[in-house]
Design an enzyme around this catalytic site. Structure first.
Site: not given
Lengths: 130, 175
Positions: B33-34
């Site tokens: 997600d990052h």
């Protein structure tokens, strides 16, 4: 031997690094807590930076005598007593306590110390020239 | 997820400095997600890793008697991204350790490349309600798991060993 101007500049740099404020906000009149947003943990950081910048030792409670403010002997109903004020004056000759003394609410004490007070505090520990 | 943001100590000099490594892996969920299609370790977790490296260094100097918590980060500068496959080396050096708190300076390197630099201030808490977060056996387990006693040295140069009170507390917890 630093000049008063150099003392101010070093204190300004220490406060910029410790508090993340802009240099122009660190004026002699600025209060550490109210204007520059210092919190209790910041005083530990500030003391360390002053010690390093001026090669001095600052014992705990010398710049900010919190022990007086938490001592039941010197505080009654949230206010510093006459005896407490006299002790504060003795311990903080570099600060002007006159306004605080008019209504010495402990909670307001944190907002007393200014950048100019800190300069006077350091000047009492290092030899300075004009 | 376990809150370990370093994998192993590689050097540990009591009261002076500690060096720990962190391997970044695509197996870490949050990297997906990052950021999607561009995984990189969040800077906040690099700071946490540096704080764990320096925090245990401070704890050890205090013989694990103080409740050492991350209090402020006066400076954090990141020079590049670190991605899966990278190994970060966190080096933390003690600036001061006092009764009320401590400060370390920290760097993160990717090989020879400076990845990040920070200053980290720790406070020593005196709130007894936080006791369960600072159990001696927890410290002992962390220090062992991270290899601090395998690579560490005491201030006099001798091998770093766990303080007696940690060993006694761990024995007591097992009994």
């Amino acid at each position: 031997m630093p000049t008063k101007e150099e003392v101010f500049e070093k204190i300004q740099a220490a406060l910029v690094d410790a508090l993340g404020v802009d240099e122009e906000d660190v004026t002699p009149e600025a209060t550490l807590v109210g204007d520059l947003g210092a919190e209790s943990i910041d005083f530990l950081d500030i003391v360390f930076r002053l010690e390093k910048a001026f090669n001095i030792k600052i014992p705990r409670g010398e710049l900010f005598p919190e022990d007086i403010l938490t001592d039941a002997k010197y505080v009654q109903d949230g206010k510093v007593t006459e005896e407490g004020l006299s002790e504060l004056r003795k311990r903080m000759p570099f600060a002007n306590l006159d306004d605080f003394a008019k209504n010495p609410v402990v909670q307001d004490f944190g907002n007393l110390l200014t950048v100019a007070d800190m300069c006077r505090f350091v000047e009492s520990k290092v030899e300075v020239t004009d | 997820m376990r809150w370990y943001w370093i994998d192993r100590f590689v050097e540990f000099e009591s009261g002076r400095y500690a060096k720990a490594l962190k391997n970044i892996s695509l197996a870490e969920d949050h990297l997906h997600d990052h950021f999607p299609y561009y995984p990189m370790i969040p800077n906040s977790l690099v700071i946490e890793g540096m704080a764990q490296t320096g925090g245990l260094l401070v704890c050890e100097h205090n013989q694990f008697t103080e409740k050492v918590v991350l209090a402020k980060v006066p400076k954090a500068v990141f020079h590049c991204a670190a991605t899966p496959g990278d190994t970060l080396i966190y080096t933390t050096t003690v600036e001061y350790i006092r009764p009320e708190g401590a400060m370390v300076t920290a760097t993160s390197h990717k090989g020879d490349v400076l990845h990040a630099e920070a200053e980290i201030v720790f406070a020593h808490l005196n709130d007894s309600r936080l006791g369960s977060l600072f159990e001696p056996e927890t410290f002992l387990r962390m220090m062992r798991l991270l290899g601090a006693f395998d690579v560490g040295h005491a201030a006099d140069g001798s091998r770093l060993t766990p303080p007696k009170r940690l060993l006694q507390a761990a024995e007591g917890a097992m009994a």
